[in-house]
Design a protein around this motif. Structure first.
Motif, PDB file in Angstrom:
ATOM      1  N   SER A  18       0.831  -1.205   0.000  1.00 40.44           N
ATOM      2  CA  SER A  18       0.000   0.000   0.000  1.00 40.44           C
ATOM      3  C   SER A  18       0.866   1.256   0.000  1.00 40.44           C
ATOM      4  N   ALA A  19       0.486   2.230  -0.811  1.00 41.15           N
ATOM      5  CA  ALA A  19       1.146   3.540  -0.860  1.00 41.15           C
ATOM      6  C   ALA A  19       2.633   3.459  -1.206  1.00 41.15           C
ATOM      7  N   SER A  20       3.021   2.416  -1.925  1.00 42.25           N
ATOM      8  CA  SER A  20       4.436   2.247  -2.291  1.00 42.25           C
ATOM      9  C   SER A  20       4.790   2.984  -3.577  1.00 42.25           C
ATOM     10  N   LYS A 143       7.529   5.413   7.037  1.00 43.53           N
ATOM     11  CA  LYS A 143       7.288   6.837   7.309  1.00 43.53           C
ATOM     12  C   LYS A 143       6.869   7.578   6.048  1.00 43.53           C
ATOM     13  N   ALA A 144       7.585   7.307   4.949  1.00 44.88           N
ATOM     14  CA  ALA A 144       7.299   8.007   3.688  1.00 44.88           C
ATOM     15  C   ALA A 144       5.923   7.645   3.156  1.00 44.88           C
ATOM     16  N   GLU A 166      -0.254   5.325   9.704  1.00 46.01           N
ATOM     17  CA  GLU A 166       0.918   4.456   9.716  1.00 46.01           C
ATOM     18  C   GLU A 166       0.561   3.059  10.235  1.00 46.01           C
ATOM     19  N   LYS A 167      -0.261   3.025  11.282  1.00 46.16           N
ATOM     20  CA  LYS A 167      -0.680   1.740  11.849  1.00 46.16           C
ATOM     21  C   LYS A 167      -1.562   0.971  10.874  1.00 46.16           C
ATOM     22  N   ALA A 168      -2.474   1.682  10.205  1.00 41.08           N
ATOM     23  CA  ALA A 168      -3.380   1.049   9.248  1.00 41.08           C
ATOM     24  C   ALA A 168      -2.604   0.443   8.081  1.00 41.08           C
ATOM     25  N   ARG A 172      -2.342  -3.508   7.080  1.00 43.34           N
ATOM     26  CA  ARG A 172      -2.761  -3.926   5.726  1.00 43.34           C
ATOM     27  C   ARG A 172      -1.630  -4.702   5.041  1.00 43.34           C
ATOM     28  N   ASP A 173      -0.410  -4.200   5.146  1.00 42.04           N
ATOM     29  CA  ASP A 173       0.733  -4.878   4.525  1.00 42.04           C
ATOM     30  C   ASP A 173       0.979  -6.251   5.150  1.00 42.04           C
TER      31      ASP A 173
END
Length: 222
Positions: A18-20, A143-144, A166-168, A172-173
């Motif tokens: 996610s968000a990578s 963090k990013a 960040e926790k979510a 998910r990962d």
């Protein structure tokens, strides 16, 4: 390199957490090389939205029916990215019969496209597999990626905190890597793309060079 023509076949798998940056990266490549782009995550979001509209009622027949109505244009619906759809899509993604229906859509998309980019979590390992001419695996520091997704979520929820995001993402990962069906894994021959410190322009330059290199290996100088 001249514009690619339809006689050339080149298929790219873009996987990652996610968000990578896999969606942004995939779209950059597709736009640059005039390829078709498909987000596998958007398929699950489409089903989630349809289920929510149907008051959470769904079964195999319902999923099979709506999966046949999917089109690339419908996957651009902004409602697919609401927080409610986002949460529910991750839940239904664990359902084997839903995955089966959407894998069928992806297989047909691959069969009918010569130039394409598909992004997701199991494209290189499962969906495209050996048919992929280039496999990319996107990664990013916690963090990013949290900062990126935080900026997105703030438009829908002003009260959400960076720690919550960040926790979510971490959960998910973790869930994606440990799930029994098509877990998130890096294929052996996938190129690692760390986007933690890359700007959009830097990412585009890196990805374009990777694609050009692979096309040259397969077809020579076009």
């Amino acid at each position: 390199m001249r514009k690619l023509n339809n006689k050339i076949k080149f298929k790219i798998a873009a996987d990652g957490s996610s968000a990578s940056g896999k969606t942004t990266g995939g779209k950059l490549i597709a736009k640059k090389f005039k390829m078709k782009f498909l987000s596998s995550g958007a398929l699950y979001r489409f089903c989630a939205l349809k289920i929510l509209k149907n008051k959470y009622k769904y079964n195999v027949n319902f999923i099979n029916k709506i999966s046949k109505t999917i089109s690339l244009n419908k996957l651009n619906d902004k409602r697919l990215y609401s927080p409610e759809v986002t949460r529910f899509s991750s839940i239904i993604a664990k359902k084997p019969y839903i995955r089966k229906a959407l894998v069928s859509f992806q297989k047909n998309f691959i069969k009918n496209s010569n130039l394409l980019v598909i992004e997701g979590r199991d494209i290189g390992s499962k969906i495209l597999g050996s048919k992929a001419d280039l496999k990319l695996f996107f990664t990013c520091s916690p963090k990013a990626k949290a900062k990126r997704r935080f900026r997105e979520f703030r438009t829908h929820n002003k009260k959400i905190t960076l720690k919550q995001v960040e926790k979510a993402l971490y959960l998910r990962d973790k869930d994606d890597r440990k799930r029994k069906i098509s877990p998130l894994i890096k294929s052996k021959n996938a190129v690692l793309v760390d986007t933690s410190k890359l700007t959009i322009k830097q990412m585009e330059k890196k990805l374009v060079n990777l694609v050009k290199e692979k096309i040259k290996i397969k077809y020579g100088n076009l």
